[in-house]
Enzyme design. Structure first.
Site, mmCIF file in Angstrom:
data_model
loop_
_atom_site.group_PDB
_atom_site.id
_atom_site.type_symbol
_atom_site.label_atom_id
_atom_site.label_comp_id
_atom_site.label_asym_id
_atom_site.label_seq_id
_atom_site.Cartn_x
_atom_site.Cartn_y
_atom_site.Cartn_z
ATOM 1 C CE1 TYR A 106 -6.600 7.237 -23.397
ATOM 2 C CE2 TYR A 106 -8.153 6.322 -21.816
ATOM 3 C CZ TYR A 106 -7.516 7.412 -22.382
ATOM 4 O OH TYR A 106 -7.800 8.660 -21.920
ATOM 5 C CD GLU A 164 -0.260 17.981 -10.294
ATOM 6 O OE1 GLU A 164 -0.280 17.409 -11.398
ATOM 7 O OE2 GLU A 164 -0.011 19.179 -10.162
ATOM 8 N N PRO A 165 -1.929 12.593 -7.643
ATOM 9 C CG PRO A 165 -2.167 11.305 -5.704
ATOM 10 C CD PRO A 165 -1.686 12.644 -6.193
ATOM 11 N N GLY A 166 -4.279 10.608 -9.460
ATOM 12 C CA GLY A 166 -5.686 10.463 -9.807
ATOM 13 C C GLY A 166 -6.053 8.991 -9.825
ATOM 14 N NE ARG A 167 -4.189 5.344 -14.803
ATOM 15 C CZ ARG A 167 -4.863 5.377 -15.957
ATOM 16 N NH1 ARG A 167 -5.818 4.523 -16.199
ATOM 17 N NH2 ARG A 167 -4.538 6.253 -16.894
ATOM 18 N NE ARG A 201 -8.919 3.839 -18.506
ATOM 19 C CZ ARG A 201 -8.178 2.760 -18.506
ATOM 20 N NH1 ARG A 201 -8.720 1.582 -18.315
ATOM 21 N NH2 ARG A 201 -6.868 2.840 -18.674
ATOM 22 C CB CYS A 217 -24.991 2.227 -34.089
ATOM 23 S SG CYS A 217 -26.611 1.711 -33.537
ATOM 24 C CE1 TYR A 254 -8.042 10.566 -15.990
ATOM 25 C CE2 TYR A 254 -6.992 8.618 -15.068
ATOM 26 C CZ TYR A 254 -7.034 9.988 -15.250
ATOM 27 O OH TYR A 254 -6.065 10.765 -14.677
ATOM 28 N N GLY A 292 0.357 9.893 -11.974
ATOM 29 C CA GLY A 292 0.813 8.928 -12.964
ATOM 30 C C GLY A 292 1.101 7.523 -12.503
HETATM 31 C C1 LIG Z 1 -3.999 13.598 -15.502
HETATM 32 C C2 LIG Z 1 -3.101 14.350 -14.646
HETATM 33 C C3 LIG Z 1 -2.794 13.873 -13.372
HETATM 34 C C4 LIG Z 1 -3.300 12.567 -12.823
HETATM 35 O O1 LIG Z 1 -2.745 11.455 -13.463
HETATM 36 P P1 LIG Z 1 -3.020 9.985 -12.937
HETATM 37 O O2 LIG Z 1 -2.342 9.124 -13.913
HETATM 38 O O3 LIG Z 1 -4.507 9.780 -12.955
HETATM 39 O O4 LIG Z 1 -2.463 9.871 -11.570
HETATM 40 C C5 LIG Z 1 -1.978 14.669 -12.580
HETATM 41 N N1 LIG Z 1 -1.491 15.847 -13.017
HETATM 42 C C6 LIG Z 1 -1.773 16.337 -14.236
HETATM 43 C C7 LIG Z 1 -1.211 17.637 -14.652
HETATM 44 C C8 LIG Z 1 -2.575 15.609 -15.090
HETATM 45 O O5 LIG Z 1 -2.837 16.074 -16.312
#
Ligand SMILES: *Cc1c(COP(=O)(O)O)cnc(C)c1O
Length: 417
Positions: free
Chosen positions: A320, A277-280, A316, A346, A375, A242
């Protein structure tokens, strides 16, 4: 300051690491996603280093960018993975990731997915309902597995972000309310097939307020203490992902180092393992979407720059109202215009930028849509029967296509008349 990592201008031309984006576009065409391997690796290491001294695991959230080469790169760096579907687990395994260091999250896991994960040796599950926990218990019992299980608790924290990516309030579908979770821990602790030894939460995405994470971790620590008092000892605390990244010049990304420091401080002296659990924040700024402008037109007062990338490639902005900087690949002195950057799809909602001050873009010119590493491709579709974009990974002065552009044949795979 451009909201991109691993990209820079040299004599006005935009480069990813040592490779000119114009070279990639000339050889691979457009639209194409381009990622900096060094930037992705650096972000993973920043998390790992920020948590040094505390027992920890960093599980990259696969859903942010699930391309095999990206997963393989992170697996080599030592990352574990956070998955939300059987398909993501399949990708992790294909990329050489370790299922034992993979956490299965998600609100709607099917029995088939849970079985596949148990058979593959997935180490941990974050469960989001009592029904799911009961199903997992039965399947683990039948298959003779004993995974580590955490309940995903909903800490009822409002993180200031877009409503679609905020997840930590009781009104959201995610997690289990705190009091209910305590009761479930009490009831399920007797079931031998599960090691009910974790707690988890994930309060949302694109969060800059480190205080919101601190509030969440304080609530989780309170829960852990109450569970301990009831005789249930917790071995891992998963605080989700997050952390926000900057999409605009001048905006500052959430600091991984500062976030880690505060967590280490909050958890000092506690015996359990901290998981994130970092993604972004690992991939977001490490990617750009290369596109070519096709036409320019003026309808009344409004100027439109029509490009070959569309909402099916990067949704995005449409989904969003997200802001992505749009940069000319070759900078030159020229007047500025105020206009919309739109794609060929379109839909009036098909835009990459609206009412944006831009350099006067000429037809045929290359543009880079910044901060598209997270994303981006994963949310792309074939809407309007548009083949999905190619992806390129750059490492120093080397680059390679990590996903070929789809062909028309790919569009009809599996179909019959
Ligand atoms: C989407 C998600 C993440 C990653 O979130 P980011 O904002 O991309 O860091 C981590 N854990 C869970 C359970 C998620 O659904």
């Amino acid at each position: 300051m451009t909201p991109l990592q691993g990209f820079e201008r040299r004599d006005g031309a935009l480069y990813c690491e040592q490779v000119a984006l114009a070279t990639i576009a000339a050889e691979v065409g457009t639209p194409t996603y381009v990622y900096s391997a060094s930037a992705i690796a650096a972000n993973y290491r920043a998390y790992d280093e920020a948590l040094q001294g505390a027992p920890h695991e960093v599980h990259y959230a696969v859903k942010a960018n699930s391309s095999l080469a990206v997963l393989a790169l992170l697996a080599r760096e030592g990352a574990g993975f956070d998955i939300v579907s059987g398909g993501e687990l399949y990708r992790v395994i294909q990329a050489g990731g370790d299922p034992r260091r993979t956490v299965f999250s998600g609100v709607g896991k099917t029995a088939e997915e849970i079985e596949y994960a148990l058979e593959s040796g997935v180490g941990s599950f974050n469960c989001e309902s009592e029904g799911e926990l009961a199903l997992l218990r039965d399947l683990a019992d039948r298959l003779g597995r004993r995974p580590s299980v955490a309940l995903r608790v909903n800490p009822d924290i409002s993180a200031e972000t877009h409503p679609y990516i905020s997840t930590g309030l009781t009104e959201h579908k995610f997690g289990i309310p705190l009091e209910q979770a305590e009761r479930i821990y009490g009831e399920f602790r007797r079931y031998a097939p599960l090691a009910l030894d974790g707690v988890s939460c994930h309060i949302g995405s694109q969060i800059f307020d480190l205080g919101a994470f601190q509030e969440a971790s304080a609530k989780m620590l309170g829960l852990i203490d109450r569970l301990a008092a009831a005789g249930l000892s917790i071995r891992r605390l998963d605080l989700g992902g997050g952390l926000g990244v900057s999409y605009k010049p001048g905006q500052i990304s959430g600091s991984i180092a500062e976030y880690g420091r505060r967590l280490r401080e909050a958890l000092a002296g506690r015996g359990f393992e901290l998981q994130l659990e970092p993604g972004r924040s690992i991939v977001g700024q490490a990617g750009a979407l290369l596109t070519r402008s096709l036409y320019r037109k003026q309808n009344g007062e409004k100027v439109f720059v029509i490009v070959d990338a569309a909402m099916n490639d990067l949704i995005r902005p449409s989904l969003y109202q997200a802001h992505h900087e749009i940069l000319p690949v070759v900078e030159a002195e020229r007047p500025r215009i105020l206009g919309d950057v739109v794609g060929p799809v379109c839909e009036s909602g098909d835009f990459l930028a609206r009412d944006r001050a831009l350099p006067d873009v000429l037809p045929g010119e290359l543009l880079a849509v910044a901060t598209a590493g997270a994303y981006g491709f994963v949310l792309s579709s074939n809407y309007n029967s548009r083949p999905r974009a190619a992806e390129v990974l750059v490492e120093g002065d080397q680059w390679r296509v990590i996903r070929e552009r789809e062909t028309f044949r790919d569009l009809i795979r599996g179909e019959t008349c």
